[in-house]
Scaffold this active site. Structure first.
Site, PDB file in Angstrom:
ATOM      1  N   ASP A  80      39.830 -37.714  25.015  1.00  0.00           N
ATOM      2  CA  ASP A  80      40.564 -36.492  24.370  1.00  0.00           C
ATOM      3  C   ASP A  80      41.786 -36.104  25.371  1.00  0.00           C
ATOM      4  O   ASP A  80      41.607 -36.143  26.506  1.00  0.00           O
ATOM      5  CB  ASP A  80      39.623 -35.321  24.161  1.00  0.00           C
ATOM      6  CG  ASP A  80      38.818 -34.809  25.194  1.00  0.00           C
ATOM      7  OD1 ASP A  80      38.362 -35.746  26.057  1.00  0.00           O
ATOM      8  OD2 ASP A  80      38.640 -33.707  25.524  1.00  0.00           O
ATOM      9  N   GLU A 145      36.120 -33.600  26.810  1.00  0.00           N
ATOM     10  CA  GLU A 145      36.355 -33.133  28.349  1.00  0.00           C
ATOM     11  C   GLU A 145      37.133 -31.822  28.404  1.00  0.00           C
ATOM     12  O   GLU A 145      36.944 -31.016  29.123  1.00  0.00           O
ATOM     13  CB  GLU A 145      36.544 -34.072  29.258  1.00  0.00           C
ATOM     14  CG  GLU A 145      36.510 -33.900  30.659  1.00  0.00           C
ATOM     15  CD  GLU A 145      37.751 -33.171  31.417  1.00  0.00           C
ATOM     16  OE1 GLU A 145      37.611 -32.642  32.457  1.00  0.00           O
ATOM     17  OE2 GLU A 145      38.783 -32.972  30.545  1.00  0.00           O
ATOM     18  N   GLU A 146      38.261 -31.934  27.617  1.00  0.00           N
ATOM     19  CA  GLU A 146      39.098 -30.865  27.645  1.00  0.00           C
ATOM     20  C   GLU A 146      38.738 -29.659  27.200  1.00  0.00           C
ATOM     21  O   GLU A 146      39.385 -28.452  27.271  1.00  0.00           O
ATOM     22  CB  GLU A 146      40.445 -31.210  27.043  1.00  0.00           C
ATOM     23  CG  GLU A 146      41.065 -32.484  27.631  1.00  0.00           C
ATOM     24  CD  GLU A 146      41.662 -32.330  29.071  1.00  0.00           C
ATOM     25  OE1 GLU A 146      41.491 -31.137  29.456  1.00  0.00           O
ATOM     26  OE2 GLU A 146      42.380 -33.093  29.585  1.00  0.00           O
ATOM     27  N   GLU A 173      37.950 -38.534  37.277  1.00  0.00           N
ATOM     28  CA  GLU A 173      39.139 -38.393  37.616  1.00  0.00           C
ATOM     29  C   GLU A 173      39.747 -37.640  38.704  1.00  0.00           C
ATOM     30  O   GLU A 173      38.815 -36.599  38.797  1.00  0.00           O
ATOM     31  CB  GLU A 173      39.997 -37.840  36.134  1.00  0.00           C
ATOM     32  CG  GLU A 173      39.356 -36.491  35.906  1.00  0.00           C
ATOM     33  CD  GLU A 173      40.064 -36.018  34.463  1.00  0.00           C
ATOM     34  OE1 GLU A 173      41.149 -36.004  34.546  1.00  0.00           O
ATOM     35  OE2 GLU A 173      39.256 -35.229  33.751  1.00  0.00           O
ATOM     36  N   HIS A 370      48.605 -31.583  31.401  1.00  0.00           N
ATOM     37  CA  HIS A 370      48.506 -30.569  30.516  1.00  0.00           C
ATOM     38  C   HIS A 370      50.231 -30.279  30.452  1.00  0.00           C
ATOM     39  O   HIS A 370      50.433 -29.062  29.719  1.00  0.00           O
ATOM     40  CB  HIS A 370      47.799 -29.611  30.771  1.00  0.00           C
ATOM     41  CG  HIS A 370      46.425 -30.021  30.974  1.00  0.00           C
ATOM     42  ND1 HIS A 370      45.434 -28.880  31.078  1.00  0.00           N
ATOM     43  CD2 HIS A 370      45.659 -31.013  30.956  1.00  0.00           C
ATOM     44  CE1 HIS A 370      44.183 -29.393  31.040  1.00  0.00           C
ATOM     45  NE2 HIS A 370      44.393 -30.835  30.993  1.00  0.00           N
TER      46      HIS A 370
END
Length: 399
Positions: A80, A145-146, A173, A370
């Site tokens: 995502d 995850e976001e 990450e 982002h």
């Protein structure tokens, strides 16, 4: 836009993945799953799609080692990506445009479809070259995850299916580095807490200086939290890494019915990330004390209260970390291993007692996670694959 990289198969696979708009808030992961199944088929590797939560697939591609009884290596990434403000982008965020000077623009190029594809490309290179590794390598792709991983790695990591994978070490990450030689890595995370403090008082007319008002109590509470924030910020201003301090941010205020009416209650919300060395019970006791001091009717509750998770040890007791660090140094790079200032899926893996390192070998690249115009240079993407290839050989051959 045509570019000289249009016939580069490595870059084209990456661009194909970035073009899939797996973007919040209304994500359909079907195209990601189809793409990843195709990659597994091309590699002649088995793939399993777990769907522990409806429409929230977890894709795991397995490359079996010559000693499959040994605990496996997990290379994790999330499918995502966060929303975009397309009007602020130089190129459409899901076109994966490659510019003439070699930059690939697209949401997810850094966070973190680029890392997921580096994992797969490293496996592809080694397998194509006929290399066999001792340990089984699992390349996983998880959802959500976001948005906190609630329906992604958290539920997956707590499942019997996850435990059957027999994972001994995991990579996830970190973030890009502006340096040409120093790679940023994380060995632990702060604990995320979101708190709402409610201050109740006697309502009345706005023309009076009444006692026991919600506003007075709110002022006391805000002053306590913001004073602690200032103390922690001074540490960062003095050079302390942000992951080593507790961050506090006032994010919401609410309450009241009318400007000339003293409110019966006011609430204030704080986003808190607790440093690893802070005792959580003592932290809770401190907030309870502040509420008591503020006056009657002042209470707090956690909207989010994540448990404290132990950091991965980097003191020589985890052989995977030692060999990983050594191979990176042998390639001419260094690793700056610190506490993650945010939160990643690795916290759920660590919570299961599995050592994990967050590692994104992306050099000479600004921190555009982002952000508008998220991008990675072709050379940095391929260099990341080079580094992962060597790291994977090292960690998957630990006896």
């Amino acid at each position: 836009m045509c570019s000289k990289w249009d016939n580069d198969e490595v870059i084209e696979r990456f661009r194909e993945y970035v073009r899939i708009p797996s973007v919040h808030p209304d994500i359909d992961y079907d195209d990601c799953v189809k793409f990843l199944k195709k990659q597994a088929n091309d590699l002649d590797l088995p793939v399993i799609v777990y769907e522990l939560v409806p429409k929230k697939p977890v894709v795991v591609i397995t490359w079996e080692g010559v000693q499959p009884e040994l605990p496996s290596i997990l290379l994790n990434s999330h499918m995502d990506v966060v929303p975009v403000y397309e009007e602020h982008w130089t190129y459409p965020p899901f076109d994966a445009v490659v510019t003439e000077d070699g930059y690939i623009y697209g949401r997810g190029t850094l966070d973190m479809k680029g890392i997921g594809m580096m994992h797969l490309e490293a496996v592809r290179r080694l397998k194509t070259a006929g290399v066999r590794l001792k340990r089984t390598v699992l390349v996983s792709f998880v959802p959500d995850e976001e948005t906190g991983s609630v329906d992604g790695m958290r539920v997956f990591s707590e499942s019997p299916e996850f435990k059957k994978l027999n994972i001994g070490f995991a990579l996830d990450e970190s973030g890009p580095s502006l340096s040409s030689t120093e790679i940023l890595a994380f060995y632990g995370e702060r604990t995320s807490r979101q708190i709402v403090v409610t201050c109740r008082g006697d309502p009345g007319h706005g023309s009076l200086l009444s006692s026991d008002t919600a506003g007075e109590k709110l002022h006391y509470i805000i002053n306590k939290f913001m004073t602690l924030r200032a103390e922690e910020k001074s540490k960062v201003d003095s050079g302390t890494w942000v992951g080593d301090i507790t961050t506090i941010n006032l994010t919401q205020l609410s309450g009241g019915v009318q400007i000339n009416v003293l409110p019966e209650n006011l609430t204030v919300s704080f986003d808190i990330r607790i440093a690893p060395d802070v005792d959580h019970d003592e932290f809770d006791d401190m907030i309870s004390k502040w509420c008591k001091e503020a006056g009657d009717g002042v209470t707090f509750e956690y909207v989010v209260k994540n448990p404290q998770v132990k950091n991965t040890k980097i003191d020589g007791s985890v052989p995977f970390w030692d060999v990983m660090k050594n191979v990176v140094v042998d390639m001419g790079y260094t690793i700056k291993c610190v506490i993650c200032p945010g939160a990643t899926d690795a916290r759920h893996v660590r919570r299961q007692g599995i050592p994990a390192i967050n590692f994104s070998p992306i050099l000479e690249t600004p921190m555009l996670l982002h952000a508008h115009n998220e991008r990675i240079h072709v050379d940095m993407y391929k260099k990341g694959i080079d580094i992962f290839e060597n790291v994977l050989v090292a960690i998957a051959n630990v006896p």
